[in-house]
Design a protein around this motif. Structure first.
Motif, mmCIF file in Angstrom:
data_model
loop_
_atom_site.group_PDB
_atom_site.id
_atom_site.type_symbol
_atom_site.label_atom_id
_atom_site.label_comp_id
_atom_site.label_asym_id
_atom_site.label_seq_id
_atom_site.Cartn_x
_atom_site.Cartn_y
_atom_site.Cartn_z
ATOM 1 N N LEU A 77 0.826 -1.207 0.000
ATOM 2 C CA LEU A 77 0.000 0.000 0.000
ATOM 3 C C LEU A 77 0.860 1.256 0.000
ATOM 4 C CD1 LEU A 77 -3.019 -0.591 2.416
ATOM 5 C CD2 LEU A 77 -3.052 -0.298 -0.065
ATOM 6 N N HIS A 78 1.906 1.261 0.809
ATOM 7 C CA HIS A 78 2.794 2.434 0.859
ATOM 8 C C HIS A 78 3.488 2.650 -0.484
ATOM 9 C CE1 HIS A 78 1.957 3.190 4.968
ATOM 10 N NE2 HIS A 78 2.626 2.155 5.456
ATOM 11 N N GLU A 81 0.878 4.134 -2.773
ATOM 12 C CA GLU A 81 0.633 5.535 -2.430
ATOM 13 C C GLU A 81 1.778 6.416 -2.876
ATOM 14 O OE1 GLU A 81 -0.059 5.274 1.769
ATOM 15 O OE2 GLU A 81 -2.152 4.641 1.500
ATOM 16 N N GLU A 83 3.456 6.007 -5.457
ATOM 17 C CA GLU A 83 3.320 6.136 -6.909
ATOM 18 C C GLU A 83 2.077 6.924 -7.301
ATOM 19 O OE1 GLU A 83 3.483 2.208 -8.536
ATOM 20 O OE2 GLU A 83 5.514 1.860 -7.816
ATOM 21 N N GLY A 84 1.340 7.413 -6.285
ATOM 22 C CA GLY A 84 0.192 8.241 -6.565
ATOM 23 C C GLY A 84 -1.138 7.519 -6.621
ATOM 24 N N TYR A 85 -1.173 6.267 -6.268
ATOM 25 C CA TYR A 85 -2.428 5.500 -6.285
ATOM 26 C C TYR A 85 -3.151 5.719 -4.973
ATOM 27 C CZ TYR A 85 -5.620 1.549 -6.174
ATOM 28 O OH TYR A 85 -6.746 0.766 -6.085
ATOM 29 N N ASP A 86 -4.449 6.045 -5.053
ATOM 30 C CA ASP A 86 -5.289 6.230 -3.860
ATOM 31 C C ASP A 86 -6.154 4.990 -3.696
ATOM 32 O OD1 ASP A 86 -6.681 7.214 -1.707
ATOM 33 O OD2 ASP A 86 -7.949 8.525 -2.893
ATOM 34 N N HIS A 87 -5.960 4.229 -2.609
ATOM 35 C CA HIS A 87 -6.671 2.973 -2.429
ATOM 36 C C HIS A 87 -8.040 3.109 -1.802
ATOM 37 C CE1 HIS A 87 -4.665 3.503 1.457
ATOM 38 N NE2 HIS A 87 -5.591 2.739 1.966
ATOM 39 N N ASP A 88 -8.480 4.278 -1.413
ATOM 40 C CA ASP A 88 -9.804 4.439 -0.777
ATOM 41 C C ASP A 88 -10.905 4.535 -1.783
ATOM 42 O OD1 ASP A 88 -8.850 4.310 1.791
ATOM 43 O OD2 ASP A 88 -8.402 6.448 1.852
#
Length: 88
Positions: A77-78, A81, A83-88
């Motif tokens: 996840l880190h 994040e 790399e700019g990916y939002d997991h929510d």
């Protein structure tokens, strides 16, 4: 309001257990089968231990697997994040 719960009887290390949960019966049986396999695996190498000790060792092994997977998940996840990916 009460939620529907499945009541499933499973066999773990030759003992019958009734498990009540919201998950599908197939999932509950699958998980119980994994627990049974882990206890039997431990039993092969520790036949002198009583069932309770085998079960505790199985629980420790399973939690070790869980913690490692959770840590790996957090690392991924880190990285996402970063790399700019939002997991929510």
């Amino acid at each position: 309001m009460a939620e529907f719960k499945n009541r499933i009887t499973v066999s773990i290390y030759d003992q019958q257990y009734t498990i009540i949960g919201e998950d599908e019966p197939g999932h509950i049986r699958y998980v119980a089968g994994l627990v049974d396999e882990r206890i039997r695996e431990i039993s092969k190498y520790n036949s002198g231990l009583d069932t309770s000790r085998k079960a505790v060792l199985a629980a420790v092994n399973i939690m070790d697997d869980y913690v490692k997977l959770k840590e790996d998940f957090e690392i991924l996840l880190h990285k996402l994040e970063a790399e700019g990916y939002d997991h929510d």
